[in-house]
Design a protein around this motif. Structure first.
Motif, PDB file in Angstrom:
ATOM      1  N   ARG A 158       0.836  -1.207   0.000  1.00 38.72           N
ATOM      2  CA  ARG A 158       0.000   0.000   0.000  1.00 38.72           C
ATOM      3  C   ARG A 158       0.871   1.257   0.000  1.00 38.72           C
ATOM      4  N   GLY A 159       1.981   1.227   0.751  1.00 34.50           N
ATOM      5  CA  GLY A 159       2.885   2.376   0.815  1.00 34.50           C
ATOM      6  C   GLY A 159       3.497   2.709  -0.539  1.00 34.50           C
ATOM      7  N   MET A 160       3.918   1.701  -1.266  1.00 31.90           N
ATOM      8  CA  MET A 160       4.498   1.927  -2.595  1.00 31.90           C
ATOM      9  C   MET A 160       3.442   2.479  -3.546  1.00 31.90           C
ATOM     10  N   LEU A 161       2.246   1.909  -3.494  1.00 29.84           N
ATOM     11  CA  LEU A 161       1.185   2.340  -4.400  1.00 29.84           C
ATOM     12  C   LEU A 161       0.737   3.773  -4.126  1.00 29.84           C
ATOM     13  N   ALA A 162       0.845   4.226  -2.887  1.00 25.34           N
ATOM     14  CA  ALA A 162       0.501   5.624  -2.583  1.00 25.34           C
ATOM     15  C   ALA A 162       1.383   6.573  -3.397  1.00 25.34           C
ATOM     16  N   HIS A 163       2.648   6.205  -3.584  1.00 26.51           N
ATOM     17  CA  HIS A 163       3.558   7.032  -4.390  1.00 26.51           C
ATOM     18  C   HIS A 163       3.215   6.945  -5.876  1.00 26.51           C
ATOM     19  N   ALA A 164       2.817   5.766  -6.329  1.00 26.89           N
ATOM     20  CA  ALA A 164       2.404   5.622  -7.734  1.00 26.89           C
ATOM     21  C   ALA A 164       1.156   6.462  -8.004  1.00 26.89           C
ATOM     22  N   GLN A 165       0.250   6.535  -7.058  1.00 28.30           N
ATOM     23  CA  GLN A 165      -0.945   7.361  -7.228  1.00 28.30           C
ATOM     24  C   GLN A 165      -0.583   8.832  -7.355  1.00 28.30           C
ATOM     25  N   GLN A 166       0.468   9.248  -6.681  1.00 30.18           N
ATOM     26  CA  GLN A 166       0.923  10.638  -6.799  1.00 30.18           C
ATOM     27  C   GLN A 166       1.416  10.938  -8.216  1.00 30.18           C
ATOM     28  N   ARG A 167       1.755   9.904  -8.974  1.00 27.14           N
ATOM     29  CA  ARG A 167       2.148  10.059 -10.377  1.00 27.14           C
ATOM     30  C   ARG A 167       0.927   9.951 -11.298  1.00 27.14           C
ATOM     31  N   ASP A 168      -0.247   9.955 -10.726  1.00 25.17           N
ATOM     32  CA  ASP A 168      -1.507   9.844 -11.470  1.00 25.17           C
ATOM     33  C   ASP A 168      -1.620   8.533 -12.236  1.00 25.17           C
ATOM     34  N   LEU A 169      -1.114   7.468 -11.651  1.00 26.12           N
ATOM     35  CA  LEU A 169      -1.207   6.146 -12.257  1.00 26.12           C
ATOM     36  C   LEU A 169      -2.340   5.366 -11.606  1.00 26.12           C
ATOM     37  N   ALA A 170      -2.989   4.518 -12.379  1.00 25.53           N
ATOM     38  CA  ALA A 170      -3.987   3.603 -11.827  1.00 25.53           C
ATOM     39  C   ALA A 170      -3.243   2.545 -11.034  1.00 25.53           C
ATOM     40  N   VAL A 171      -3.710   2.254  -9.842  1.00 34.39           N
ATOM     41  CA  VAL A 171      -3.034   1.281  -8.989  1.00 34.39           C
ATOM     42  C   VAL A 171      -4.002   0.200  -8.538  1.00 34.39           C
ATOM     43  N   VAL A 172      -3.447  -0.993  -8.321  1.00 38.93           N
ATOM     44  CA  VAL A 172      -4.201  -2.117  -7.798  1.00 38.93           C
ATOM     45  C   VAL A 172      -3.324  -2.796  -6.762  1.00 38.93           C
ATOM     46  N   GLN A 173      -3.855  -2.968  -5.557  1.00 40.03           N
ATOM     47  CA  GLN A 173      -3.121  -3.697  -4.532  1.00 40.03           C
ATOM     48  C   GLN A 173      -3.532  -5.156  -4.602  1.00 40.03           C
ATOM     49  N   SER A 174      -2.566  -6.008  -4.918  1.00 36.87           N
ATOM     50  CA  SER A 174      -2.842  -7.432  -5.056  1.00 36.87           C
ATOM     51  C   SER A 174      -1.532  -8.189  -5.072  1.00 36.87           C
ATOM     52  N   ASP A 175      -1.632  -9.471  -4.902  1.00 39.24           N
ATOM     53  CA  ASP A 175      -0.488 -10.368  -5.006  1.00 39.24           C
ATOM     54  C   ASP A 175      -0.374 -10.818  -6.464  1.00 39.24           C
ATOM     55  N   ALA A 176       0.824 -11.002  -6.936  1.00 40.34           N
ATOM     56  CA  ALA A 176       1.058 -11.373  -8.339  1.00 40.34           C
ATOM     57  C   ALA A 176       0.671 -12.813  -8.659  1.00 40.34           C
ATOM     58  N   VAL A 177       0.426 -13.642  -7.664  1.00 37.02           N
ATOM     59  CA  VAL A 177       0.069 -15.034  -7.947  1.00 37.02           C
ATOM     60  C   VAL A 177      -1.408 -15.201  -8.281  1.00 37.02           C
ATOM     61  N   ALA A 178      -2.195 -14.181  -8.073  1.00 39.34           N
ATOM     62  CA  ALA A 178      -3.632 -14.234  -8.394  1.00 39.34           C
ATOM     63  C   ALA A 178      -4.053 -12.848  -8.870  1.00 39.34           C
ATOM     64  N   LEU A 179      -3.793 -12.567 -10.143  1.00 40.86           N
ATOM     65  CA  LEU A 179      -4.059 -11.230 -10.680  1.00 40.86           C
ATOM     66  C   LEU A 179      -5.563 -10.994 -10.840  1.00 40.86           C
ATOM     67  N   PRO A 180      -6.032  -9.845 -10.378  1.00 36.20           N
ATOM     68  CA  PRO A 180      -7.474  -9.550 -10.417  1.00 36.20           C
ATOM     69  C   PRO A 180      -7.922  -8.937 -11.743  1.00 36.20           C
ATOM     70  N   PHE A 181      -7.484  -9.541 -12.846  1.00 37.91           N
ATOM     71  CA  PHE A 181      -7.812  -9.042 -14.175  1.00 37.91           C
ATOM     72  C   PHE A 181      -8.339 -10.185 -15.030  1.00 37.91           C
ATOM     73  N   ALA A 182      -9.152  -9.834 -15.997  1.00 36.11           N
ATOM     74  CA  ALA A 182      -9.684 -10.826 -16.924  1.00 36.11           C
ATOM     75  C   ALA A 182      -8.568 -11.365 -17.820  1.00 36.11           C
ATOM     76  N   THR A 183      -8.777 -12.535 -18.349  1.00 32.00           N
ATOM     77  CA  THR A 183      -7.859 -13.129 -19.314  1.00 32.00           C
ATOM     78  C   THR A 183      -7.723 -12.198 -20.520  1.00 32.00           C
ATOM     79  N   ALA A 184      -6.515 -12.089 -21.040  1.00 31.91           N
ATOM     80  CA  ALA A 184      -6.206 -11.287 -22.232  1.00 31.91           C
ATOM     81  C   ALA A 184      -6.585  -9.808 -22.055  1.00 31.91           C
ATOM     82  N   SER A 185      -6.241  -9.244 -20.891  1.00 33.99           N
ATOM     83  CA  SER A 185      -6.555  -7.848 -20.575  1.00 33.99           C
ATOM     84  C   SER A 185      -5.469  -6.858 -20.990  1.00 33.99           C
ATOM     85  N   PHE A 186      -4.242  -7.318 -21.185  1.00 33.94           N
ATOM     86  CA  PHE A 186      -3.113  -6.413 -21.401  1.00 33.94           C
ATOM     87  C   PHE A 186      -2.314  -6.805 -22.643  1.00 33.94           C
TER      88      PHE A 186
END
Length: 191
Positions: free
Chosen positions: A87-115
Motif C-alpha cells: 500500500r505504501g508503494m502504491l501511494a507514491h504511484a498514485q501521486q504520479r496519477d497512475l492507476a493502482v491495484v493492490q494485489s499479489d502477483a500469484v492471483a491477478l485480479p484481471f480478466a484473461t487477455a486484458s493487457f
C-alpha cells in the motif's frame, strides 16, 4: 527454481511499506539501468510496444518508476496499471496519477487477455516457489502475441527461467544482462 529462497509475502510487503518514502531516491539509478537495458536496444521495438500497447501492467511496479522512465522517453500512457502488494508503494504511484491495484502477483485480479504488455522488473524470484504461478498469471492476462518483459536478480538466477517462461506460454526473444539483473523479453504464444 529461480530464486535462492522464499521471502514471506507479509514480511516483504511490510518491508516495502516501511521503505516506500525512500524507495525512489535509493533505487532509481539501479532501476533505470534495467529499464534502459531492456527497453532501448533492438531498434526500440520494446519501446514501441510501450507506446502502442492499448493497456499495460507493471507487475510489482511499486512507486511507478517504470512509468516515470517511459515518460522520459516520450512514452506517456493513459492505460498504465501499477500492481503491487505494498500500500505504501502504491501511494507514491498514485501521486504520479497512475492507476493502482493492490494485489499479489500469484492471483491477478484481471480478466484473461486484458493487457498487451506486462512488465515485471525484479519481481520474479523474490518468492521462489511462486515463480511458476506468477508467470502463468502474467501469461493469462496477456493477449496472444502480447509482450512480457521481466528481470530477475542475477545472483538469484539459476538458469531455469527460460524453461519456466516456455512452460508458461512465452516465446523468449531476448535475454540480456541489465545492471544487477538478467532480463528477458518474451512474446505470449497463441493459446
Amino acid at each position: 527454481m529461480v530464486g535462492r529462497s522464499d521471502v514471506d509475502a507479509r514480511a516483504l510487503r511490510a518491508s516495502y511499506d516501511r521503505t516506500a518514502a525512500r524507495y525512489d531516491e535509493q533505487f532509481r539509478a539501479l532501476q533505470v539501468k534495467k529499464y534502459r537495458a531492456m527497453l532501448q536496444p533492438d531498434g526500440g521495438e520494446l519501446r514501441e510496444a510501450l507506446r502502442s500497447a492499448p493497456r499495460l501492467l507493471d507487475l510489482g511496479g511499486g512507486t511507478g518508476l517504470l512509468a516515470e522512465f517511459a515518460a522520459s522517453l516520450g512514452v506517456g500512457h493513459p492505460a498504465w496499471v501499477v500492481l503491487d502488494s505494498s500500500r505504501g508503494m502504491l501511494a507514491h504511484a498514485q501521486q504520479r496519477d497512475l492507476a493502482v491495484v493492490q494485489s499479489d502477483a500469484v492471483a491477478l485480479p484481471f480478466a484473461t487477455a486484458s493487457f498487451a504488455l506486462v512488465a515485471a522488473f525484479t519481481v520474479i524470484g523474490l518468492r521462489a516457489s511462486d515463480t511458476a504461478a506468477i508467470l502463468a498469471e502474467a501469461a493469462r492476462v496477456l493477449v496472444p502475441g502480447g509482450r512480457f518483459v521481466a528481470t530477475v536478480l542475477a545472483r538469484d538466477s539459476d538458469g531455469s527461467l527460460p524453461a519456466l517462461l516456455e512452460t508458461a506460454g512465452f516465446a523468449l526473444e531476448a535475454e540480456r544482462r541489465c545492471g544487477q539483473d538478467v532480463g528477458y523479453a518474451c512474446r505470449r504464444r497463441a493459446r
